[in-house]
Design an enzyme around this catalytic site. Structure first.
Site, PDB file in Angstrom:
ATOM      1  N   HIS A   1       0.834  -1.205   0.000  1.00 56.77           N
ATOM      2  CA  HIS A   1       0.000   0.000   0.000  1.00 56.77           C
ATOM      3  C   HIS A   1       0.877   1.267   0.000  1.00 56.77           C
ATOM      4  O   HIS A   1       0.733   2.141  -0.864  1.00 56.77           O
ATOM      5  CB  HIS A   1      -0.896  -0.046   1.253  1.00 56.77           C
ATOM      6  CG  HIS A   1      -1.759   1.153   1.447  1.00 56.77           C
ATOM      7  ND1 HIS A   1      -3.096   1.161   1.122  1.00 56.77           N
ATOM      8  CD2 HIS A   1      -1.500   2.397   1.912  1.00 56.77           C
ATOM      9  CE1 HIS A   1      -3.617   2.351   1.389  1.00 56.77           C
ATOM     10  NE2 HIS A   1      -2.656   3.120   1.869  1.00 56.77           N
ATOM     11  N   GLU A   2       1.792   1.344   0.939  1.00 57.96           N
ATOM     12  CA  GLU A   2       2.636   2.544   1.029  1.00 57.96           C
ATOM     13  C   GLU A   2       3.534   2.657  -0.202  1.00 57.96           C
ATOM     14  O   GLU A   2       3.800   3.761  -0.688  1.00 57.96           O
ATOM     15  CB  GLU A   2       3.460   2.545   2.309  1.00 57.96           C
ATOM     16  CG  GLU A   2       2.654   2.460   3.620  1.00 57.96           C
ATOM     17  CD  GLU A   2       1.565   3.508   3.771  1.00 57.96           C
ATOM     18  OE1 GLU A   2       1.596   4.536   3.055  1.00 57.96           O
ATOM     19  OE2 GLU A   2       0.639   3.300   4.590  1.00 57.96           O
TER      20      GLU A   2
ATOM     21  N   HIS B   1       1.730   4.491  -2.866  1.00 53.58           N
ATOM     22  CA  HIS B   1       1.868   5.953  -2.715  1.00 53.58           C
ATOM     23  C   HIS B   1       3.223   6.415  -3.267  1.00 53.58           C
ATOM     24  O   HIS B   1       3.316   7.427  -3.960  1.00 53.58           O
ATOM     25  CB  HIS B   1       1.782   6.339  -1.230  1.00 53.58           C
ATOM     26  CG  HIS B   1       0.393   6.326  -0.653  1.00 53.58           C
ATOM     27  ND1 HIS B   1      -0.629   7.095  -1.158  1.00 53.58           N
ATOM     28  CD2 HIS B   1      -0.132   5.663   0.410  1.00 53.58           C
ATOM     29  CE1 HIS B   1      -1.733   6.901  -0.428  1.00 53.58           C
ATOM     30  NE2 HIS B   1      -1.463   6.025   0.526  1.00 53.58           N
TER      31      HIS B   1
ATOM     32  N   GLU C   1      -4.670   7.999  -2.761  1.00 51.60           N
ATOM     33  CA  GLU C   1      -5.119   6.708  -2.220  1.00 51.60           C
ATOM     34  C   GLU C   1      -5.465   5.720  -3.344  1.00 51.60           C
ATOM     35  O   GLU C   1      -5.344   4.510  -3.167  1.00 51.60           O
ATOM     36  CB  GLU C   1      -6.329   6.944  -1.306  1.00 51.60           C
ATOM     37  CG  GLU C   1      -6.704   5.767  -0.443  1.00 51.60           C
ATOM     38  CD  GLU C   1      -5.751   5.533   0.735  1.00 51.60           C
ATOM     39  OE1 GLU C   1      -4.803   6.327   0.932  1.00 51.60           O
ATOM     40  OE2 GLU C   1      -5.951   4.532   1.450  1.00 51.60           O
TER      41      GLU C   1
END
Lengths: 503, 503
Positions: free
Chosen positions: B266-267, B270, B296
């Site tokens: 997830h990170e 980003h 997001e």
């Protein structure tokens, strides 16, 4: 933008706190660049650092700050801390306003270009491509000096950035006296080079084991838990981000245990000084040691006077035995202490022992003076370096990386910095004698884990003054007079005379 | 202070670059505080962060910037990037000037106090001591909203900080449609809870082995070597310090492998977005994604569409087998994929699966709206939270730490932030369908080490636009129309229908 209800003094403190915070933020970005940053972050980081420097400088050189300081100077504040805040704040602001923004920007660029050229020249082993950058730095430093037209000697303006108020006229004879005193000591050591065996610290040492050992050593120094960390880097340094946040760095060299060990103790000494600055002074012009010389006095004191002492070696040995199993079984505390005091001429300053170290400084100081007195051209520097190395240390640098390109200072345009290293050694020696006079146990009970009383003495004697006085005033106050060469020479004669059999 | 030779546009870029650099410096201080800082550094760090925010805000709200932007807006610059720079720059500056400095300072203090009260309340398991701080944050947010008197709905002003230009009037029906579509999917999953077995990801996992595995996983994502790092922290986040410097964080939970694995992906999502922002736009108002929703969308796309796919699981399994010997011998790729898609109601948002996650957001969004429409008092919040949890998820929070105190957002005064999480999920689903239309292989060849083409497609489609448009304009341009609920619902029905046997 400012609250009209604030008094001049309150508003002064507000601006000074911002200036201080921006400086600390810059210190963190610098630390991060050298210890954590992904390598592709360089270009962005250079811009961020330049912005922080520029924004900070704009506050420091602002008309608002200048008027506040003018009014508050005229008001002759009764409280001594307030008065010192105004006095030191005015000194910083005045220096910032003297130098045009374009010159500052050019110097910053030339410094960055110079470091780059230095790196390339080191890699190629040829000083020639570095000389134009060096010449540029010297030219710009001359223009910088011209901004301070009241100085007696051009070098004074440079020295002042690192050792505020110091004068070439007094530093020169002091370092000359030191050099003269060192010559017979170095000669005596050179006459009996095998008297000290540093075999226990030579050989291969697993960097991970070194790291574990170093962390235990630093934890045994008087730095509170949760206020420090230590990370590997290429060129070790220490920096303080806030009252409870000291960052130490070191380098784990697989071929030498002594480098990581003693550079860590050295950087921890800087950190212990920063930790002793009173919290309430931190965010302002008084919230730092008054000079690099005083700062270095603390790193040297912990590295050399404490770290190379017998009790320290005795407390270090069990750590080394545990972290490097088998390796130190045959070594006793006295053998470890002697190994940590191996001395003799070597080409690289940062690897030099505490005796010959000051000859490396004498060499750089003389070359800097010659450059700024116009007696030496930049192109003549490599040859002049080699000659002085021969004359002071009796050795021949194997190439420019061991010669004129070994330090980054000149590449970065930092002239006037080197002598502060020797001043630090001199101050450390004077402080050590004072500590021994006050309570001999302070200088004899120097094992890891038992160094709290020495730190408390230093906080009480030196650290708590922070930047409230100029270095010469602080020397008068703390040392009882000017910085002197004789105490360091006494220390070196005593320690190395015993080790090398010349007393 | 500025060079009179600069054109308005050059001077604008100079100021904007400083504003950007100060923001990035702040991001580094934030990252450092959460990953590296010795714990005693907190007080100093809070002051440093406040100073960077204040100095940056002063530049953004300055008269000089406002006049430059006014002149440049009137000039109607022909180049589209220049025009966007002026337009977005004017939007940022106008927002900064609308809010009085004292209100900003009060909000910053209330946010910091609120986080502290939140921490204490969580530790005591009682929401009551947190309510005054919450009330204070809400009051101040109301005063903030009043600075923007042209908004249709008070919540619009809050939303605008995270999703510029978004309106409550359009977000509300969109998220209502999403919620309505989710209800039958969640019910179908709840009817057959044991269809998916997540045993392979449950149990004890050595955090050091997790860390090694996670680093290999991130290295297999399309982030260039030397441009990123990943560190442990309490509440994972990602931040970008410069073009070549992305900082990811995660948390290694000894009882769950999935948390570190999927939060890292997830990170990294980003980070991949930030890395795709054109370097020449970085130091200015265009140099960032246009909204949190779009940001997001990228973290979710990599975490859920890529990270929970079959090919990804197949490429992940050998890494897990090597780093956790013996542990995955009996697990095949399909079992690993199924485990990564375990769904079902749970009390904590950050631990929720991709289906129920959006119900957590619906709950928060409705409570925020009720608070700002005056339909709910802060004191009624804990009970309202419990009721909605019962109604949307069919479960009972075991206490306030699983209830109203589970997220820090409200404690920090961040209202209007939560809906962007669901908007991100919606955008991700739309992008995934577009990618499949353009080239099906983009969405089927999703193994570690082979994700370069998907990244290139995203850069070309989305990332390279950076912040040149408002989110709604970017949606039109990239997605071909507004953000929609149906693509996400289609994705969830397809994936979870197959897994839980309801299609």
């Amino acid at each position: 933008m400012s609250d009209p209800q604030l008094t001049d003094l309150e508003r002064l403190r507000e601006i000074q706190a911002e200036i201080s915070d921006l400086g600390r933020a810059r210190a963190l970005l610098f630390w991060d660049e050298r210890t954590q940053m992904p390598r592709a972050g360089h270009a962005g980081r250079a811009e961020q650092l330049a912005t922080l420097v520029r924004v900070r400088h704009r506050l420091l050189a602002s008309d608002e700050l200048a008027s506040l300081l003018e009014r508050l100077t005229a008001a002759e504040l009764p409280d001594s801390t307030d008065a010192a805040t105004v006095r030191m704040g005015a000194r910083d602001a005045e220096k910032a306003r003297r130098v045009p923004a374009e010159l500052r920007a050019e110097m910053a660029r030339a410094s960055s270009d110079g470091e780059h050229a230095w790196q390339l020249a080191r890699e190629s082993g040829d000083a020639a491509p570095f000389l134009p950058a060096l010449r540029r730095n010297i030219e710009l430093s001359h223009r910088y000096v011209e901004c301070f037209d009241e100085v007696d000697h051009p070098y004074d303006a440079l020295l002042d950035d690192y050792e505020p108020g110091a004068r070439t006229a007094s530093v020169k004879p002091l370092l000359a006296e030191l050099r003269a005193g060192l010559v017979p000591i170095v000669a005596a050591i050179a006459a009996n080079p095998d008297a000290v065996d540093d075999a226990p610290l030579r050989g291969r040492f697993d960097p991970l084991a070194q790291e574990r050992a170093v962390k235990r050593v630093v934890a045994g120094l008087p730095l509170a838990d949760g206020t420090w960390r230590i990370d590997p880097t290429a060129h070790p340094f220490a920096t303080s981000i806030s009252h409870g946040d000291v960052r130490l760095t070191t380098k784990y060299d697989a071929d030498r245990l002594s480098y990581a060990l003693y550079s860590s103790i050295h950087e921890a000494g800087h950190g212990i000084y920063e930790s002793g600055i009173p919290q309430e002074l931190r965010r302002g012009p008084l919230g730092r040691p008054p000079s690099l010389g005083f700062h270095e006095s603390q790193s040297r004191l912990w590295e050399n006077w404490v770290g190379r002492s017998g009790p320290f070696a005795a407390s270090l040995l069990p750590i080394l035995r545990e972290e490097m199993p088998g390796r130190f079984d045959e070594v006793d505390p006295e053998a470890l202490r002697r190994a940590s005091c191996k001395a003799g001429p070597s080409p690289i300053r940062v690897e030099a022992d505490e005796v010959t170290y000051n000859l490396h400084i004498a060499l750089r100081f003389e070359l800097e003076l010659a450059l700024f007195e116009g007696a030496l051209e930049p192109a003549e520097l490599p040859e002049a370096w080699t000659e002085l190395t021969r004359s002071y240390l009796g050795i021949e640098p194997s190439g420019v990386a061991e010669g004129v390109l070994q330090d980054v200072h000149w590449a970065a345009g930092a002239f006037g910095y080197f002598p502060t290293y020797s001043l630090g050694n001199l101050i450390a020696a004077q402080l050590w004698e004072l500590a021994a006079d006050d309570d001999p146990a302070l200088t004899t009970e120097t094992s890891l884990g038992r160094l709290g009383p020495l730190r408390e003495w230093l906080v009480e004697k030196l650290h708590h003054h922070a930047g409230t006085m100029l270095p010469a005033e602080l020397a008068d106050h703390v040392l009882g007079g000017p910085i002197e060469a004789e105490p360091l020479l006494r220390h070196l004669r005593a320690r190395y005379g015993a080790l090398y059999g010349f007393i």
